[in-house]
Design a protein around this motif. Structure first.
Motif, mmCIF file in Angstrom:
data_model
loop_
_atom_site.group_PDB
_atom_site.id
_atom_site.type_symbol
_atom_site.label_atom_id
_atom_site.label_comp_id
_atom_site.label_asym_id
_atom_site.label_seq_id
_atom_site.Cartn_x
_atom_site.Cartn_y
_atom_site.Cartn_z
ATOM 1 N N GLN A 100 26.854 85.597 5.816
ATOM 2 C CA GLN A 100 26.758 87.010 5.435
ATOM 3 C C GLN A 100 27.013 87.906 6.634
ATOM 4 O O GLN A 100 27.683 88.944 6.512
ATOM 5 C CB GLN A 100 25.378 87.289 4.824
ATOM 6 C CG GLN A 100 25.207 86.685 3.442
ATOM 7 C CD GLN A 100 23.791 86.784 2.923
ATOM 8 O OE1 GLN A 100 22.826 86.803 3.699
ATOM 9 N NE2 GLN A 100 23.635 86.833 1.612
ATOM 10 N N MET A 101 26.499 87.517 7.789
ATOM 11 C CA MET A 101 26.771 88.277 9.005
ATOM 12 C C MET A 101 28.244 88.197 9.379
ATOM 13 O O MET A 101 28.849 89.176 9.833
ATOM 14 C CB MET A 101 25.893 87.751 10.148
ATOM 15 C CG MET A 101 24.406 88.014 9.940
ATOM 16 S SD MET A 101 23.358 87.255 11.205
ATOM 17 C CE MET A 101 23.689 88.332 12.588
ATOM 18 N N ALA A 102 28.843 87.029 9.167
ATOM 19 C CA ALA A 102 30.280 86.869 9.456
ATOM 20 C C ALA A 102 31.111 87.827 8.603
ATOM 21 O O ALA A 102 32.030 88.491 9.095
ATOM 22 C CB ALA A 102 30.702 85.429 9.207
ATOM 23 N N LEU A 103 30.772 87.920 7.327
ATOM 24 C CA LEU A 103 31.528 88.792 6.431
ATOM 25 C C LEU A 103 31.252 90.264 6.705
ATOM 26 O O LEU A 103 32.114 91.117 6.430
ATOM 27 C CB LEU A 103 31.210 88.457 4.976
ATOM 28 C CG LEU A 103 31.881 87.173 4.492
ATOM 29 C CD1 LEU A 103 31.260 86.712 3.182
ATOM 30 C CD2 LEU A 103 33.380 87.391 4.309
ATOM 31 N N GLY A 104 30.106 90.573 7.253
ATOM 32 C CA GLY A 104 29.847 91.944 7.661
ATOM 33 C C GLY A 104 30.789 92.374 8.765
ATOM 34 O O GLY A 104 31.168 93.548 8.855
ATOM 35 N N LEU A 105 31.186 91.424 9.596
ATOM 36 C CA LEU A 105 32.117 91.705 10.688
ATOM 37 C C LEU A 105 33.573 91.624 10.237
ATOM 38 O O LEU A 105 34.433 92.349 10.737
ATOM 39 C CB LEU A 105 31.884 90.702 11.829
ATOM 40 C CG LEU A 105 30.586 90.878 12.611
ATOM 41 C CD1 LEU A 105 30.235 89.598 13.335
ATOM 42 C CD2 LEU A 105 30.725 92.028 13.595
ATOM 43 N N GLY A 146 26.774 78.854 10.948
ATOM 44 C CA GLY A 146 26.421 78.597 9.553
ATOM 45 C C GLY A 146 26.645 77.143 9.169
ATOM 46 O O GLY A 146 25.812 76.539 8.488
ATOM 47 N N GLU A 147 27.760 76.587 9.614
ATOM 48 C CA GLU A 147 28.042 75.181 9.311
ATOM 49 C C GLU A 147 27.026 74.263 9.983
ATOM 50 O O GLU A 147 26.600 73.257 9.411
ATOM 51 C CB GLU A 147 29.462 74.815 9.746
ATOM 52 C CG GLU A 147 30.534 75.411 8.859
ATOM 53 C CD GLU A 147 30.347 75.052 7.399
ATOM 54 O OE1 GLU A 147 30.162 73.858 7.080
ATOM 55 O OE2 GLU A 147 30.345 75.982 6.568
ATOM 56 N N VAL A 205 23.516 80.551 4.913
ATOM 57 C CA VAL A 205 23.939 81.709 4.119
ATOM 58 C C VAL A 205 23.859 82.978 4.952
ATOM 59 O O VAL A 205 24.775 83.813 4.942
ATOM 60 C CB VAL A 205 23.065 81.830 2.847
ATOM 61 C CG1 VAL A 205 23.236 83.201 2.203
ATOM 62 C CG2 VAL A 205 23.440 80.736 1.849
ATOM 63 N N ALA A 206 22.762 83.142 5.685
ATOM 64 C CA ALA A 206 22.580 84.350 6.496
ATOM 65 C C ALA A 206 23.688 84.488 7.540
ATOM 66 O O ALA A 206 24.191 85.590 7.781
ATOM 67 C CB ALA A 206 21.220 84.319 7.182
#
Length: 238
Positions: free
Chosen positions: A143-148, A126-127, A139-140
């Motif tokens: 969002q995937m990181a927070l899903g994990l 993301g960075e 952003v995507a």
């Protein structure tokens, strides 16, 4: 002077950390040409090719990493990301499903460990996207990181800021509000949440947030600056 394979890999990681993907590719190609079947080297090489805009080569290297280690969770996830960006949606979903299966079937305590590593890998991607100016992709990835790893509030805070930068103020407000709820003592999160409220058109909530910060932390300059911004906006409207 002869450089060992381990040294080449470390140097490549250093180049990758500096966003010098082509420099890392040069070192990793040299390493793999020596016949060293390191799954880590193939995975990193695939990631470098992906970030350098060469998805076909990225996919080849990620496939090689998985040939060496079929349970390489990070390689599975990054393979899914590459396939998704190539429009190969079904294959991408299959790769993500394999990654979830490997994680869930791990021993006690392993699943969370893998999830955390994967979340941080997505954050790194993301960075990289953010630095390249591709905010939607950044952003995507978050969002995937927070899903994990939904309890990683630092990642959620960064996601909120990226949403603000992307002009997605309502999403930013919801995201930052969740951080404030989890960490009510975070000055940074509350200040950003107030800004999200203001930019989404809710000046009264922004004022309430910033005035609360000013009362609780009179020495912090952020609330004062934001309240001055609010005052000027009111004056301009008048």
């Amino acid at each position: 002077m002869d450089v060992s394979p381990a040294q080449l890999l470390e140097r490549a990681k250093e180049r990758f950390a500096l966003n010098d993907y082509f420099g890392a590719i040069h070192l990793l190609e040299e390493l793999t040409e020596r016949g060293r079947a390191y799954a880590d080297a193939q995975h990193l090489l695939g990631l470098c090719y992906h970030l350098a805009g060469q998805p076909e080569r990225a996919l080849q290297r990620l496939d090689e990493a998985l040939r060496i280690n079929p349970r390489y969770v990070e390689a599975l996830v990054h393979r899914g990301v590459v396939l998704g960006e190539m429009g190969r949606t079904q294959e991408a979903e299959s790769a993500f499903a394999r990654a979830r299966d490997v994680t869930v079937r791990g021993n006690s305590g392993i699943a969370d460990h893998h999830a955390g590593k994967l979340a941080n890998s997505h954050a790194e991607l993301g960075e990289a996207y953010a630095e390249a100016g591709s905010l939607d992709r950044a952003v995507a990835q978050y969002q995937m990181a927070l899903g994990l790893a939904p309890t990683f509030q630092d990642l959620r805070l960064r996601l909120g800021r990226l949403l603000l930068e992307s002009g997605r103020t309502l999403e930013a407000r919801d995201t930052l509000g969740a951080v404030v709820e989890a960490r009510p003592g975070s000055i940074e999160a509350r200040a950003a949440f107030g800004l999200a409220c203001y930019l989404s058109g809710d000046a009264s909530s922004a004022q309430e947030v910033w005035e609360g910060l000013q009362r609780e932390h009179p020495g912090d300059p952020r609330a004062k600056v934001y309240l001055q911004l609010l005052e000027r906006a009111v004056e301009d409207d008048a």
